[in-house]
Scaffold this motif. Structure first.
Motif, PDB file in Angstrom:
ATOM      1  N   GLY A 390      73.841 -26.479 139.985  1.00  0.00           N
ATOM      2  CA  GLY A 390      72.685 -27.207 140.452  1.00  0.00           C
ATOM      3  C   GLY A 390      71.665 -26.314 141.140  1.00  0.00           C
ATOM      4  N   PHE A 391      70.615 -26.945 141.676  1.00  0.00           N
ATOM      5  CA  PHE A 391      69.580 -26.204 142.399  1.00  0.00           C
ATOM      6  C   PHE A 391      68.950 -27.125 143.430  1.00  0.00           C
ATOM      7  N   THR A 392      68.246 -26.529 144.365  1.00  0.00           N
ATOM      8  CA  THR A 392      67.610 -27.302 145.428  1.00  0.00           C
ATOM      9  C   THR A 392      66.097 -27.223 145.295  1.00  0.00           C
ATOM     10  N   ALA A 393      65.487 -28.404 145.223  1.00  0.00           N
ATOM     11  CA  ALA A 393      64.036 -28.506 145.040  1.00  0.00           C
ATOM     12  C   ALA A 393      63.341 -28.791 146.367  1.00  0.00           C
ATOM     13  N   ILE A 394      62.038 -28.533 146.381  1.00  0.00           N
ATOM     14  CA  ILE A 394      61.180 -28.856 147.530  1.00  0.00           C
ATOM     15  C   ILE A 394      60.258 -29.990 147.087  1.00  0.00           C
ATOM     16  N   PRO A 395      60.175 -31.073 147.838  1.00  0.00           N
ATOM     17  CA  PRO A 395      59.363 -32.222 147.407  1.00  0.00           C
ATOM     18  C   PRO A 395      57.868 -31.899 147.378  1.00  0.00           C
ATOM     19  N   LEU A 396      57.168 -32.655 146.569  1.00  0.00           N
ATOM     20  CA  LEU A 396      55.747 -32.421 146.356  1.00  0.00           C
ATOM     21  C   LEU A 396      54.926 -32.618 147.634  1.00  0.00           C
ATOM     22  N   LYS A 397      55.481 -33.301 148.618  1.00  0.00           N
ATOM     23  CA  LYS A 397      54.717 -33.560 149.857  1.00  0.00           C
ATOM     24  C   LYS A 397      54.304 -32.276 150.561  1.00  0.00           C
ATOM     25  N   HIS A 398      54.959 -31.149 150.242  1.00  0.00           N
ATOM     26  CA  HIS A 398      54.619 -29.879 150.890  1.00  0.00           C
ATOM     27  C   HIS A 398      53.656 -29.025 150.061  1.00  0.00           C
ATOM     28  N   GLU A 399      53.089 -29.567 148.983  1.00  0.00           N
ATOM     29  CA  GLU A 399      52.302 -28.730 148.065  1.00  0.00           C
ATOM     30  C   GLU A 399      51.083 -28.089 148.726  1.00  0.00           C
TER      31      GLU A 399
END
Length: 560
Positions: A390-399
């Motif tokens: 798997g992998f860990t994503a960063i949500p779009l709220k921090h774009e």
């Protein structure tokens, strides 16, 4: 009396458990598989190899192959792999998948407090059990209140989390983790390209990998039975057939009882990690020269493998409970010396390994990994893994917040520190004297408090590149590396591994069940092998052809 009608009661003596399939992916005592080359132990009473490959004076044994773990027989001197504290003092919320109990509360948790000091943040994980992870993740994404780090593993959850990546819930990290930008995070920069590739959707990187190996699983195998029956390991299908049927009919353990079989099947498939590789069945899909794709069930190799399974079943090589067998029963059959072939990724050598457990019942037992051979005497294949868990994503709220993105990437970098580093040592073992002690071989050994306090606080969020090591029997590590290299050398990839198909997400489970049910009916004699034709036709019309078209389009796009 038919082999399939025999009494199949298991012995009452409890067998020790082995390292499970999930555990080999976590940072622990790295010995997770058997030695490749023959029996290497000093006497039949020892479950430890007596010889290892030549290792440097520093204990380092490099694999020399990208995707295959290096090994260590000695701990390196601790070193710092990062500069300063990565965080800015704010809170970081991480969505974490766990398999056991959550960590003890922060206020009384020394490990958690020490972790926060080293990260420079208030570390606030949302710890979710694997069984409910997909459902919980879906609810959190739908709520719009997203954590800062969001672990995704498409193969470990029933809910189609890949849809959310496709729909734009997460940040495209490609500009941050490619080229010169990646060099800001030296530990992440050590990850091979194939790991980053496996995080891509539509050619964009959507997360930081949790590293894993590339070598596929192959079975543990009773070599003493093989030697007694045919004088050695099988090298083609004819020899395998004779030997594996002999495991059921010829009393390989010499106890005078009709109580052994070649294998006890427990999954939705019947190949036991060796039959498909023996017939070179594709790793799910095959790409033709013109870019068109063929599913494995449509190939001649698959049909040949199924015919071989039918023959083995008819001749009694499979345990009679195989059609409905659970994993635990299949495992105990092998551990108690009743079957000769078992695949699940558990240890062979070392404490709690298959060999130690089996020798409670059969003191002269010999076990090793069975490297796939070809049905025709040529080379077999193995099935490469994607190389990450798997992998860990960063949500779009921090774009629009570059500062926050870089802070999170610095934390990923700290959590991905290499084996032997100060960061790795704390993340994996905590504080010496409180959470671990060094043993006589110089390796860290967990104390009970660590299990209570660590509690998978950072599980699968980034991670260190794998290393083969064994605290109690250091010589095992290099043997595991050599074995993994031999498996990987014959490995083939799944060309659809990183491709997106909406239909596969929606219909994949139903189609998989169609294939599994048909295969079981054929193997057990309820249907003739001609039922494959009907199954393939149904598979195509119910979504298989649509999946193929979607994969072909995605594959062509990836090829540029």
């Amino acid at each position: 009396m038919s082999k399939h009608s025999r009494n199949s009661n298991l012995p009452n003596k409890p067998a020790k458990s082995t390292v499970g399939r999930r555990c080999v992916l976590k940072a622990g005592a790295g010995a997770t598989a058997a030695a490749l080359a023959g029996p290497r132990f000093a006497s039949a009473q020892e479950a430890t190899p007596a010889a290892s490959p030549v290792v440097g004076a520093d204990g380092y044994y490099p694999s020399g192959v990208e995707g295959v773990n290096d090994a260590y027989t000695r701990m390196p001197e601790p070193f710092a792999s990062t500069d300063g504290v990565p965080g800015s003092g704010d809170s970081v919320v991480a969505m974490v998948m766990i398999y056991g109990a959550p960590a003890a509360g922060k206020d009384d948790n020394q490990y958690w407090q020490g972790l926060e000091e080293r990260l420079g943040v208030s570390w606030d994980p949302v710890q979710v059990p694997n069984a409910s992870y997909g459902e919980r993740a879906t609810a959190i994404i739908a709520s719009g209140d997203m954590p800062d780090m969001f672990y995704l593993n498409f193969n470990q959850t029933l809910t189609p989390l890949q849809n959310f990546v496709q729909e734009g819930a997460f940040l495209d990290l490609t500009p941050y983790v490619t080229g010169d930008a990646l060099q800001q995070y030296p530990n992440l920069a050590t990850f091979p390209d194939f790991m980053w590739e496996a995080t891509k959707t539509d050619g964009k990187i959507y997360g930081v990998p949790c590293p894993g190996g590339r070598s596929g699983q192959v079975p543990a195998f009773r070599t003493d039975w093989a030697n007694a029956l045919t004088g050695g390991l099988p090298t083609n299908a004819e020899e395998a057939r004779e030997q594996w049927i002999g495991m059921a009919l010829s009393d390989p353990d010499g106890n005078g009882q009709d109580d052994t079989w070649a294998m006890g099947r427990y999954s939705s498939d019947w190949d036991m990690g060796i039959i498909y590789p023996m017939f070179r069945v594709p790793n799910n899909w095959r790409v033709n020269d013109d870019g068109t794709m063929v599913n494995r069930i449509e190939t001649d190799e698959y049909r040949m493998a199924v015919a071989f399974m039918v023959d083995l079943y008819n001749e009694g090589a499979f345990h009679p409970d195989s059609p409905a067998m659970a994993f635990e029963e299949a495992l105990q059959l092998f551990q108690s010396g009743r079957t000769g072939i078992h695949v699940d990724g558990g240890n062979i050598y070392g404490q709690g390994g298959f060999l130690e457990t089996i020798r409670q019942y059969a003191p002269e037992a010999e076990v090793q990994r069975l490297i796939p051979f070809g049905h025709d005497g040529g080379e077999g294949v193995s099935y490469n893994l994607p190389g990450l868990f798997g992998f860990t994503a960063i949500p779009l709220k921090h774009e629009d917040n570059d500062e926050k993105i870089h802070e999170l990437l610095r934390i990923f970098n700290w959590l991905s520190a290499p084996f032997g580093s100060e960061e790795w040592l704390y993340k994996s073992f905590g504080t010496e004297g409180t959470h671990f002690e060094y043993n006589e071989n110089g390796f860290p050994i967990r104390l009970d408090l660590l299990d209570q306090e660590e509690g998978s606080l950072t599980a699968y969020i980034g991670g260190s590149l794998g290393v083969n090591w064994n605290a109690e029997e250091p010589e095992i590590g290099p043997l595991l590396t050599d074995e993994a290299k031999a498996i990987y050398e014959i490995g083939i990839d799944d060309p659809a591994q990183n491709l997106f198909s909406p239909t596969a997400i929606q219909e994949g489970g139903t189609l998989g069940q169609l294939v599994a049910d048909t295969l079981s009916n054929i193997v057990t004699g309820r249907d003739d092998i001609s039922a494959l034709d009907t199954m393939i036709s149904d598979w195509r019309s119910r979504g298989g052809d649509t999946i193929r078209a979607e994969y072909e389009e995605a594959y062509a796009a990836n090829q540029g």
